[in-house]
Design an enzyme around this catalytic site. Structure first.
Site, PDB file in Angstrom:
ATOM      1  N   GLU A 124       0.828  -1.198   0.000  1.00  0.00           N
ATOM      2  CA  GLU A 124       0.000   0.000   0.000  1.00  0.00           C
ATOM      3  C   GLU A 124       0.872   1.262   0.000  1.00  0.00           C
ATOM      4  O   GLU A 124       1.920   1.311   0.640  1.00  0.00           O
ATOM      5  CB  GLU A 124      -0.902  -0.004   1.232  1.00  0.00           C
ATOM      6  N   CYS A 137       3.400   8.591   1.099  1.00  0.00           N
ATOM      7  CA  CYS A 137       3.910   7.673   2.128  1.00  0.00           C
ATOM      8  C   CYS A 137       4.187   6.331   1.454  1.00  0.00           C
ATOM      9  O   CYS A 137       3.283   5.680   0.932  1.00  0.00           O
ATOM     10  CB  CYS A 137       2.844   7.554   3.217  1.00  0.00           C
ATOM     11  N   CYS A 144       6.381  -6.831   8.083  1.00  0.00           N
ATOM     12  CA  CYS A 144       7.471  -6.285   8.907  1.00  0.00           C
ATOM     13  C   CYS A 144       7.927  -7.375   9.859  1.00  0.00           C
ATOM     14  O   CYS A 144       7.107  -8.157  10.339  1.00  0.00           O
ATOM     15  CB  CYS A 144       6.949  -5.073   9.696  1.00  0.00           C
ATOM     16  N   CYS A 148       5.647  -4.174  16.713  1.00  0.00           N
ATOM     17  CA  CYS A 148       5.196  -3.095  17.596  1.00  0.00           C
ATOM     18  C   CYS A 148       3.703  -3.346  17.873  1.00  0.00           C
ATOM     19  O   CYS A 148       2.938  -3.592  16.943  1.00  0.00           O
ATOM     20  CB  CYS A 148       5.431  -1.744  16.936  1.00  0.00           C
ATOM     21  N   CYS A 151       0.724  -1.445  16.066  1.00  0.00           N
ATOM     22  CA  CYS A 151       0.824  -1.242  14.614  1.00  0.00           C
ATOM     23  C   CYS A 151       0.212  -2.405  13.842  1.00  0.00           C
ATOM     24  O   CYS A 151       0.538  -3.564  14.082  1.00  0.00           O
ATOM     25  CB  CYS A 151       2.295  -1.077  14.234  1.00  0.00           C
ATOM     26  N   GLU A 209      10.118  -1.797   7.838  1.00  0.00           N
ATOM     27  CA  GLU A 209      11.188  -1.048   8.502  1.00  0.00           C
ATOM     28  C   GLU A 209      12.256  -0.738   7.444  1.00  0.00           C
ATOM     29  O   GLU A 209      13.010  -1.624   7.033  1.00  0.00           O
ATOM     30  CB  GLU A 209      11.756  -1.911   9.653  1.00  0.00           C
ATOM     31  N   SER A 240      11.640   7.095   8.238  1.00  0.00           N
ATOM     32  CA  SER A 240      11.257   6.810   9.622  1.00  0.00           C
ATOM     33  C   SER A 240      11.730   5.426  10.022  1.00  0.00           C
ATOM     34  O   SER A 240      11.539   4.458   9.292  1.00  0.00           O
ATOM     35  CB  SER A 240       9.732   6.887   9.754  1.00  0.00           C
ATOM     36  N   CYS A 382      -1.565   6.369   9.671  1.00  0.00           N
ATOM     37  CA  CYS A 382      -0.351   5.755  10.203  1.00  0.00           C
ATOM     38  C   CYS A 382      -0.658   4.436  10.875  1.00  0.00           C
ATOM     39  O   CYS A 382      -1.531   4.353  11.731  1.00  0.00           O
ATOM     40  CB  CYS A 382       0.269   6.618  11.291  1.00  0.00           C
TER      41      CYS A 382
HETATM   42  N1  SAH Z   1       8.701   0.947  10.443  1.00  0.00           N
HETATM   43  C1  SAH Z   1       9.020   2.312  10.426  1.00  0.00           C
HETATM   44  C2  SAH Z   1       8.255   3.053   9.378  1.00  0.00           C
HETATM   45  C3  SAH Z   1       6.760   3.055   9.594  1.00  0.00           C
HETATM   46  S1  SAH Z   1       6.328   4.681   9.966  1.00  0.00           S
HETATM   47  C4  SAH Z   1       8.792   2.907  11.786  1.00  0.00           C
HETATM   48  O1  SAH Z   1       8.227   2.230  12.624  1.00  0.00           O
HETATM   49  O2  SAH Z   1       9.238   4.017  12.010  1.00  0.00           O
HETATM   50  C5  SAH Z   1       4.743   4.587  10.560  1.00  0.00           C
HETATM   51  C6  SAH Z   1       4.606   5.430  11.812  1.00  0.00           C
HETATM   52  O3  SAH Z   1       3.275   5.235  12.322  1.00  0.00           O
HETATM   53  C7  SAH Z   1       5.533   4.959  12.890  1.00  0.00           C
HETATM   54  O4  SAH Z   1       5.927   6.005  13.712  1.00  0.00           O
HETATM   55  C8  SAH Z   1       4.649   4.032  13.642  1.00  0.00           C
HETATM   56  O5  SAH Z   1       5.156   3.783  14.911  1.00  0.00           O
HETATM   57  C9  SAH Z   1       3.361   4.773  13.646  1.00  0.00           C
HETATM   58  N2  SAH Z   1       2.209   3.908  13.918  1.00  0.00           N
HETATM   59  C10 SAH Z   1       2.141   2.568  13.805  1.00  0.00           C
HETATM   60  N3  SAH Z   1       0.912   2.132  14.148  1.00  0.00           N
HETATM   61  C11 SAH Z   1       0.185   3.216  14.483  1.00  0.00           C
HETATM   62  C12 SAH Z   1      -1.171   3.404  14.867  1.00  0.00           C
HETATM   63  N4  SAH Z   1      -2.000   2.401  14.959  1.00  0.00           N
HETATM   64  N5  SAH Z   1      -1.591   4.669  15.123  1.00  0.00           N
HETATM   65  C13 SAH Z   1      -0.743   5.710  14.949  1.00  0.00           C
HETATM   66  N6  SAH Z   1       0.539   5.594  14.565  1.00  0.00           N
HETATM   67  C14 SAH Z   1       1.013   4.355  14.331  1.00  0.00           C
HETATM   68 FE1  SF4 Z   2       7.173  -2.405  11.718  1.00  0.00          FE
HETATM   69 FE2  SF4 Z   2       7.217   0.269  12.032  1.00  0.00          FE
HETATM   70 FE3  SF4 Z   2       4.933  -1.121  12.392  1.00  0.00          FE
HETATM   71 FE4  SF4 Z   2       6.911  -1.308  14.158  1.00  0.00          FE
HETATM   72  S1  SF4 Z   2       5.739   0.532  13.685  1.00  0.00           S
HETATM   73  S2  SF4 Z   2       5.716  -3.027  13.330  1.00  0.00           S
HETATM   74  S3  SF4 Z   2       8.717  -1.196  12.826  1.00  0.00           S
HETATM   75  S4  SF4 Z   2       6.075  -0.924  10.488  1.00  0.00           S
END
Ligand code: SAH
Ligand code: SF4
Length: 411
Positions: A124, A137, A144, A148, A151, A209, A240, A382
């Site tokens: 996506e 984006c 991944c 986290c 996420c 990531e 990021s 996000c």
């Molecule tokens: N994997 C990398 C790039 C993804 S960026 C990273 O983690 O930085 C996507 C951003 O959205 C990251 O800061 C992530 O932590 C944040 N994110 C993930 N799940 C989310 C959610 N459910 N609500 C808001 N932000 C979220």
């Molecule tokens: Fe992967 Fe980033 Fe989501 Fe963490 S926040 S699971 S590193 S995509």
């Protein structure tokens, strides 16, 4: 009201060039470095003295004019165009679905062919139009490896890294669809900046990531920033990371783009839980790497992303610790209201709590914008991205390979 354009209906599909044979297995010129393209010219029989010149011409056609068919490269002889088309492709990937949110955010589901033994994968890409700018984006991986807990992407196992072509193609497709190349039309009613380019910024904040796919991300971003092509300023490209410490300084040195860190917690104990890579690279190491980020200054700050989770990380004492931790680092803090997804185990903090948090951080000298959730109605915000591509069991993979060899397709 969100809208979905059903691209399984051939009439609704964006026109694809005749060369668009994503499954034909030909190497693609998109995503190659200039040096690799010089090699490709040699393969296609271009005399040594002409190779660099040809690469410049092709670079221009691909990245300034946005062509996706060799036949459109009018400054190149028919003979060479045919020789190139016989060996290489410059076709776009297939767009499986395009969704448009009520707020103008667009999300594309793109399908890429299998690499080696596997199935086609889907990723996506999201476009977020705002006053005076348009941000794309981009995803770096399918799924991944990190998990986290807040996420959605983290619930999808890693299927594979995207190639440099696939990373860059997301930008090319989005520019096609938004009319951001010369001679391409902007869809009627699309929300885009009133003047200038439709895509002004890139964020590597989609699925995956990026620093676990360093080489491909680097290659793609250096092409996106190339002044003779797509020419996006490195200051308008943000990568990021959840905190892959060994690659952070390299990112500054070798790619030179802006850095964002998914911080989300200010104590190791909580961060270990929310962002499990913290067990490998704890806060102190992460922040030391940030302090050493090349080019860091007040004009080039690091963005710290902080998702607001009700009752988990949103207290005033968290805000105080955040300010203490970031002392001495030119930083801005992006507070992201948690975006829920089906089955997600958290709630978004109350609005007042987010404001209190933001006010405290602000009063201590850090810009701390609260990011307005965009495209929530189409799960484009996000952390909501996830595709159906699943990692295949070995037995399935072998069975599929058999099928593909027999020429029955890959699905
Ligand atoms: N994997 C990398 C790039 C993804 S960026 C990273 O983690 O930085 C996507 C951003 O959205 C990251 O800061 C992530 O932590 C944040 N994110 C993930 N799940 C989310 C959610 N459910 N609500 C808001 N932000 C979220
Ligand atoms: Fe992967 Fe980033 Fe989501 Fe963490 S926040 S699971 S590193 S995509």
């Amino acid at each position: 009201m969100p809208a979905t354009i059903d691209l399984t209906n051939p009439a609704a599909r964006p026109a694809r060039s005749p060369a668009a044979r994503s499954m034909d297995g030909k190497p693609t010129l998109i995503g190659m470095s200039r040096d690799e393209m010089v090699e490709a010219m040699a393969e296609a029989g271009v005399p040594e003295k002409q190779r660099k010149m040809r690469v410049s011409q092709i670079w221009h056609w691909l990245y300034i004019r946005g062509v996706s068919d060799f036949a459109d490269m009018h400054t190149i002889s028919r003979e060479l165009r045919d020789a190139l088309a016989a060996r290489y492709t410059i076709a776009r990937p297939e767009i499986v679905e395009e969704q448009i949110s009520g707020d103008g955010t667009r999300k594309w589901l793109m399908r890429f062919p299998p690499r080696g033994a596997g199935r086609p994968v889907e990723v996506e890409t999201v476009y977020i139009p705002e006053e005076g700018r348009g941000t794309l984006c981009i995803s770096s991986q399918v799924g991944c490896t990190l998990t986290c807990t807040f996420c959605h992407t983290g619930t999808q196992m890693l299927v594979r890294n995207l190639t440099s072509e696939e990373i860059l193609s997301q930008l090319m497709v989005a520019r096609d669809r938004l009319g951001d190349f010369p001679h391409k039309d902007t869809p009627q009613g699309a929300i885009v900046p009133a003047e200038g380019r439709k895509i002004t910024n890139i964020v590597m904040m989609g699925m995956g990531e990026p620093l676990y796919n360093f080489e491909n991300v680097k290659k793609a971003l250096l092409i996106a920033a190339d002044g003779d092509g797509l020419a996006l300023s490195k200051r308008r490209i943000t990568l990021s990371t959840s905190g892959v410490v060994p690659e952070i300084v390299r990112t500054g040195e070798e790619i030179g783009v802006m850095l964002a860190i998914s911080l989300h917690a200010v104590r190791d104990e909580l961060r270990n839980e929310l962002v499990p890579i913290n067990r490998k690279y704890p806060l102190k190491e992460l922040l030391d790497a940030c302090r050493s980020y090349p080019g860091l200054s007040n004009a080039r700050r690091i963005t710290f992303e902080y998702v607001m989770l009700k009752g988990v990380n949103d207290s005033l004492s968290d805000a105080k610790e955040l300010v203490r931790l970031l002392k001495g680092i030119p930083a801005k803090i992006n507070l992201i209201p948690f975006n829920p997804w089906p089955g997600s185990p958290y709630e978004c903090s109350d609005w007042e709590t987010i404001e209190t948090f933001a006010d405290f951080v602000n009063a201590n000298g850090y810009a701390s914008p609260i990011r307005t959730p965009r495209g929530r109605d189409i799960l484009a915000a996000c952390g909501q991205l996830k595709s159906e591509s699943e990692r295949m069991r070995k037995s399935d993979r072998l069975a599929l390979e058999g099928l593909m060899i027999a020429g029955h397709g890959a699905d």
